[in-house]
Design a protein around this motif. Structure first.
Motif, PDB file in Angstrom:
ATOM      1  N   ARG A   1     -35.489   0.950 -46.854  1.00 45.61           N
ATOM      2  CA  ARG A   1     -36.921   1.415 -47.384  1.00 45.61           C
ATOM      3  C   ARG A   1     -36.679   0.934 -48.790  1.00 45.61           C
ATOM      4  O   ARG A   1     -36.172   0.212 -49.648  1.00 45.61           O
ATOM      5  CB  ARG A   1     -36.858   2.765 -47.328  1.00 45.61           C
ATOM      6  CG  ARG A   1     -35.499   3.516 -48.232  1.00 45.61           C
ATOM      7  CD  ARG A   1     -34.917   5.420 -47.959  1.00 45.61           C
ATOM      8  NE  ARG A   1     -36.278   5.374 -48.322  1.00 45.61           N
ATOM      9  CZ  ARG A   1     -36.131   7.021 -47.793  1.00 45.61           C
ATOM     10  NH1 ARG A   1     -35.278   7.595 -46.946  1.00 45.61           N
ATOM     11  NH2 ARG A   1     -37.547   7.865 -47.422  1.00 45.61           N
ATOM     12  N   ASP A   2     -38.220   0.949 -48.622  1.00 45.67           N
ATOM     13  CA  ASP A   2     -39.270   0.894 -49.983  1.00 45.67           C
ATOM     14  C   ASP A   2     -40.032   2.101 -50.413  1.00 45.67           C
ATOM     15  O   ASP A   2     -40.806   2.490 -49.704  1.00 45.67           O
ATOM     16  CB  ASP A   2     -39.992  -0.674 -50.585  1.00 45.67           C
ATOM     17  CG  ASP A   2     -40.788  -1.158 -51.213  1.00 45.67           C
ATOM     18  OD1 ASP A   2     -40.890   0.069 -52.046  1.00 45.67           O
ATOM     19  OD2 ASP A   2     -41.234  -2.096 -50.927  1.00 45.67           O
ATOM     20  N   ASN A   3     -39.458   3.078 -51.578  1.00 46.00           N
ATOM     21  CA  ASN A   3     -40.505   3.824 -51.149  1.00 46.00           C
ATOM     22  C   ASN A   3     -41.506   3.950 -52.504  1.00 46.00           C
ATOM     23  O   ASN A   3     -42.233   4.377 -52.459  1.00 46.00           O
ATOM     24  CB  ASN A   3     -39.027   5.164 -52.338  1.00 46.00           C
ATOM     25  CG  ASN A   3     -38.367   6.199 -51.663  1.00 46.00           C
ATOM     26  OD1 ASN A   3     -38.039   5.730 -50.310  1.00 46.00           O
ATOM     27  ND2 ASN A   3     -37.091   5.868 -52.226  1.00 46.00           N
ATOM     28  N   ALA A   4     -41.616   3.046 -52.554  1.00 48.53           N
ATOM     29  CA  ALA A   4     -43.139   2.445 -53.724  1.00 48.53           C
ATOM     30  C   ALA A   4     -43.309   1.758 -52.202  1.00 48.53           C
ATOM     31  O   ALA A   4     -45.273   2.533 -53.017  1.00 48.53           O
ATOM     32  CB  ALA A   4     -42.473   1.292 -54.668  1.00 48.53           C
ATOM     33  N   MET A   5     -44.002   1.956 -51.857  1.00 46.72           N
ATOM     34  CA  MET A   5     -44.510   1.230 -50.364  1.00 46.72           C
ATOM     35  C   MET A   5     -44.704   2.377 -49.284  1.00 46.72           C
ATOM     36  O   MET A   5     -45.858   1.971 -48.746  1.00 46.72           O
ATOM     37  CB  MET A   5     -44.106   0.128 -50.390  1.00 46.72           C
ATOM     38  CG  MET A   5     -44.441  -1.310 -50.766  1.00 46.72           C
ATOM     39  SD  MET A   5     -46.301  -1.597 -51.670  1.00 46.72           S
ATOM     40  CE  MET A   5     -46.280  -2.574 -50.378  1.00 46.72           C
TER      41      MET A   5
END
Length: 118
Positions: A71-75
């Motif tokens: 996962r990429d929380n910023a995206m």
């Protein structure tokens, strides 16, 4: 309102790779447990992999060693890297989001088709 949009499915030959993406909106993504599930024709939907807000992961036996969830929380995006695909991986793959501890109140994406065939 939660919205989950999957992409990245398609037709691939056995042994090939695909990367699925799920973009989430309407939620505080970093707080959610996310997951990938799949449903083959005539079969029940089953868990493939999950990833917690702290990035702890869990895999179905059929996915271990071949698939990687991230996962990429910023995206606001979750991924599923699928390698060494087999015909039995053919299914519609669904993105799932749930905010602990309300485990019965998860949301689903519309699904993306993965077909593994020569």
């Amino acid at each position: 309102q939660v919205q989950l949009v999957e992409s990245g499915g398609g037709l691939v030959q056995p042994g090939g790779s695909l990367r699925l993406s799920c973009v989430a909106s309407g939620i505080i993504f970093s707080s959610y447990t996310m997951g990938w599930y799949r449903q083959a024709p005539g079969k029940q939907r089953k868990m493939v992999a999950t990833i917690s807000s702290g990035s702890s992961t869990n895999y179905a036996g059929s996915a271990k060693g071949r698939f990687t969830i991230s996962r990429d929380n910023a995206m606001n995006t979750m991924y599923l890297q699928m390698n060494n695909l087999k015909p039995e991986d053919t299914a519609v793959y669904y993105c799932y989001a749930v905010l602990p501890p309300w485990w019965s109140r998860g949301s689903w994406g519309q699904g993306t088709q993965v077909t593994v065939s020569s």
